[in-house]
Design a protein around this motif. Structure first.
Motif, short mmCIF file in Angstrom:
data_model
loop_
_atom_site.label_atom_id
_atom_site.label_comp_id
_atom_site.label_asym_id
_atom_site.label_seq_id
_atom_site.Cartn_x
_atom_site.Cartn_y
_atom_site.Cartn_z
N GLU A 281 0.82 -1.22 0.00
CA GLU A 281 0.00 0.00 0.00
C GLU A 281 0.85 1.27 0.00
OE1 GLU A 281 -3.26 -0.04 -0.40
OE2 GLU A 281 -3.24 -2.22 -0.45
N GLU A 282 1.89 1.26 -0.83
CA GLU A 282 2.77 2.42 -0.90
C GLU A 282 2.25 3.51 -1.82
OE1 GLU A 282 6.39 0.52 -2.11
OE2 GLU A 282 7.14 0.41 -0.05
N GLY A 283 1.10 3.32 -2.43
CA GLY A 283 0.53 4.31 -3.33
C GLY A 283 0.49 3.80 -4.76
N LYS A 284 -0.13 4.59 -5.63
CA LYS A 284 -0.27 4.24 -7.04
C LYS A 284 0.72 5.03 -7.88
CE LYS A 284 -5.04 2.61 -7.31
NZ LYS A 284 -6.32 2.73 -8.05
N VAL A 285 1.26 4.34 -8.89
CA VAL A 285 2.24 4.96 -9.78
C VAL A 285 1.94 4.51 -11.21
CG1 VAL A 285 4.05 5.06 -8.03
CG2 VAL A 285 3.86 3.04 -9.48
N LYS A 290 6.14 1.26 -11.67
CA LYS A 290 5.94 0.10 -10.81
C LYS A 290 7.01 -0.96 -11.10
CE LYS A 290 2.72 -3.51 -9.43
NZ LYS A 290 1.43 -4.19 -9.67
N LEU A 291 7.32 -1.14 -12.39
CA LEU A 291 8.36 -2.08 -12.75
C LEU A 291 9.70 -1.67 -12.17
CD1 LEU A 291 9.30 -4.53 -14.44
CD2 LEU A 291 9.58 -2.98 -16.37
N ILE A 292 10.00 -0.38 -12.22
CA ILE A 292 11.27 0.11 -11.65
C ILE A 292 11.28 -0.09 -10.14
CG2 ILE A 292 12.80 2.08 -11.46
CD1 ILE A 292 12.44 0.97 -14.30
N ARG A 293 10.15 0.17 -9.50
CA ARG A 293 10.06 0.01 -8.05
C ARG A 293 10.27 -1.44 -7.65
NH1 ARG A 293 11.45 1.03 -3.21
NH2 ARG A 293 9.92 0.51 -1.61
N LYS A 322 8.75 11.96 -6.27
CA LYS A 322 9.32 11.82 -7.62
C LYS A 322 8.86 10.53 -8.28
CE LYS A 322 13.44 14.69 -7.35
NZ LYS A 322 14.92 14.77 -7.60
N LEU A 323 8.58 9.51 -7.49
CA LEU A 323 8.09 8.26 -8.04
C LEU A 323 6.66 8.39 -8.52
CD1 LEU A 323 8.87 5.24 -8.48
CD2 LEU A 323 7.81 4.77 -6.26
#
Length: 658
Positions: A281-285, A290-293, A322-323
């Motif tokens: 639940e770190e948020g939506k990107v 998401k792939l980079i994360r 920034k993400l």
């Protein structure tokens, strides 16, 4: 609340079906529909009047109610007209629609098999409070065989994809100079006609009320703050409605609707349908981030409170803002504006301000220009010149151009520094994509052909991977710094004092006020005579195109030819204007068919040459024509370009140190 009724066709035959659509929308900018409806629910009345008969109009009542964020609609119990087969089969396409952050919703009825010919008027009202909608007119024909059949061909129907809202956000969130200028003027300048220090400047002209270096320091700080507010892809909901987060036109204008194929959306739909949820639940990107994360799952995310004195380790981690909201900037914007002469113009004015003579044969072109008009800007130019040691050098920018895009600048001020890495195949991939898009548009113009988006998808994937390879090193920081510095240069050149110093082209319809100053300087110095508007188009449209490719999830297995076709449709105007501007600047037509020997087209490999080389050759040809007409002094030409027929001399661009 606005109400609009529409039907999918104005003429149908007996036995045909129809769709009846009632659009409910909120009034006022930024309004939401849910508060405009009755919280306890109400009645929607539909009336069908056959004008060719004496029958009373048939009326139907539908009950609506609000359940949380859902609008539910059903036909009133016990209402089923007898003897009318059509109206026994009128039904709702969907009995509920979402009201969450919506400015408008559509209620759609399906009318099955018209059984009675005639001319119908369809109208109604909401809640019986004279909130009428309609009427719409429908002609039902008997469809006899001897009647002529009307056949029309239209554009192939598009299929909606969930990445379309991202492109609209990119187009509306990239930096606009005119808005930036208005912000800086409000910070630094006194409004026209306002009183300052007990007096008014003659003519109501704006002036900067700070002394010495304070003005330039304020200008730099205000520019940074403006970019922090305006440059990010703001995807978070703004509950207070303040700021400019996701500021998009209400209901979209006709141009935006055409770009999207008739589909509409909201920023909330982008968050719900396109963005992907991170783990824990770190948020939506964005899907790409998401792939980079996932690759950096062991690196912690840092919130703003973590940066305080009691927070966690501030030296290691990923800044969450920034993400989730990456800056919408591409270095290609700076490259094309630098090629157009923006930086060189400021450098020439700075040297003249310091009483430094420029090199080259003959007198300094600015020697006879009186500096008196620049007197109100003395403190700004003083600060700008003293800040040179802290600004990016031309060589520093050039090295990053080559790292990210594989091409750079050419000029006397550019040092030939060997690079460790260069994106050599970016230009080939990007120009091949533009050529594939041109072929796609040619297919789309023929209504008998369904254009194929798969070739565009292959090129998009190639360019996406190439851009991702260059997203390291100074990526992110250097484009931001270069944009900040060039915005300051544009603002200084846009000042009326600079127009009085250099002269302006009042009758030329430039889109931004700094442009005529650059063209005047290029004419004085004998630089590239191509209009700065073309370079500006290359920078602006090239930035938007590359952002849509960089931040799109084009290498995902779930993205297909439909997404690529929608991308080509949406960015059609930008692509075609980029191709035209590139031809005006370099002489190379990226849209030409390279296999057609009947056309005077460049060689296959020529369109993949470095833009700076093509600009230098095009400049030589243009100067040759000007010299033949006696409009250019031969003394301004001091170099030769390779590979030119008959030894055409080339004026080396005055690469003043940046």
């Amino acid at each position: 609340m606005n109400r609009e009724l529409s039907i999918d066709a104005s003429h149908v035959s007996l036995g045909d079906n129809s769709l009846l659509t009632l659009e409910l929308s909120a009034e006022g900018p930024g309004g939401l529909l849910q508060p405009a409806l009755k919280a306890a629910g109400g009645i929607i009345l539909l009336s069908f009047d056959n004008l060719t008969t004496d029958h009373e109009p048939l009326k139907f009542h539908f009950v609506y109610s609000i359940d949380g964020t859902k609008l539910k609609v059903r036909q009133q119990d016990g209402e089923s007209p007898k003897g009318q087969a059509l109206f026994n089969r009128i039904k709702l396409k969907s009995e509920s629609v979402s009201l969450l952050n919506k400015q408008s919703v559509d209620i759609i009825w399906s009318l099955v098999e018209w059984d009675e010919a005639g001319t119908y008027l369809v109208k109604g009202d909401v809640d019986g409070e004279k909130q009428d909608f309609g009427p719409v007119k429908l002609v039902v024909m008997n469809g006899e065989a001897d009647q002529p059949v009307r056949v029309t061909l239209g554009e192939a129907k598009r299929e909606e994809t969930n990445d379309q809202p991202l492109w609209s956000l990119i187009r509306h969130r990239t930096i606009d100079f005119n808005r930036y200028r208005g912000f800086i003027d409000s910070v630094l300048c006194v409004n026209n006609g306002a009183q300052a220090n007990g007096g008014q400047l003659a003519g109501g002209r704006m002036f900067v009320p700070f002394n010495r270096l304070a003005s330039y320091a304020m200008l730099k700080s205000a520019t940074e703050l403006y970019l922090m507010q305006e440059a990010g892809l703001a995807l978070e909901h703004d509950p207070g409605g303040s700021g400019n987060l996701n500021t998009l036109p209400r209901r979209y204008d006709s141009g935006e609707s055409r770009r999207l194929g008739g589909f509409s959306f909201s920023a909330s739909e982008l968050r719900e349908e396109y963005l992907e949820q991170l783990e824990n639940e770190e948020g939506k990107v964005l899907p790409y981030f998401k792939l980079i994360r996932e690759k950096l799952s062991e690196v912690p995310l840092k919130e703003v409170p973590d940066l305080g004195p009691l927070g966690t380790d501030v030296c290691y981690g990923i800044l969450k803002s920034k993400l989730q909201a990456p800056p919408l900037m591409e270095l290609i914007w700076s490259y094309w504006h630098e090629e157009g002469g923006l930086v060189q113009t400021m450098n020439a004015i700075s040297l003249r301000f310091q009483n430094v003579r420029q090199g080259g044969p003959g007198q300094d072109p600015l020697a006879n220009l009186n500096l008196d008009p620049l007197r109100p800007l003395n403190n700004l130019f003083w600060g700008y010149i003293e800040d040179e040691r802290f600004r990016l050098s031309m060589n520093r920018r050039n090295l990053e151009y080559r790292y990210e895009y594989g091409f750079g600048l050419i000029g006397r001020g550019i040092q030939d520094i060997p690079v460790a890495e260069s994106r050599a195949f970016f230009l080939r991939g990007f120009h091949s994509l533009l050529r594939a898009a041109t072929e796609f548009y040619q297919q789309a113009n023929f209504t008998t052909v369904i254009p194929d988006g798969f070739p565009i998808l292959n090129h998009l994937r190639e360019v996406h991977l190439t851009l991702a390879e260059g997203a390291h090193n100074q990526y992110g920081d250097l484009p931001w710094t270069a944009r900040s510095e060039m915005l300051v240069q544009q603002w200084l050149l846009a000042r009326p004092e600079v127009r009085e110093f250099l002269g302006g082209r009042i009758m030329v319809p430039y889109t931004e006020p700094w442009m005529d100053r650059v063209d005047n300087m290029k004419q004085l110095q004998g630089w590239n005579p191509a209009n700065i508007s073309h370079f500006h188009d290359l920078g602006t449209f090239g930035e938007q195109l590359l952002l849509s490719i960089r931040y799109g999830s084009w290498n995902s297995p779930g993205v297909g030819a439909t997404n690529a076709a929608n991308w080509a449709y949406y960015w059609r105007e930008e692509i075609q204007r980029y191709i035209h501007a590139y031809k005006a600047v370099t002489g190379v037509d990226l849209a030409s068919d390279i296999v057609d020997a009947r056309l005077n087209t460049p060689d296959n490999e020529e369109r993949y040459l470095q833009p700076a080389q093509l600009i230098e050759r095009q400049t030589a040809m243009q100067h040759q024509q000007l010299r033949r007409r006696g409009q250019l002094a031969p003394a301004r030409v001091n170099a030769l370009a390779p590979n030119l027929p008959q030894g055409v001399p080339v004026p080396r661009r005055n690469g003043l140190p940046g």
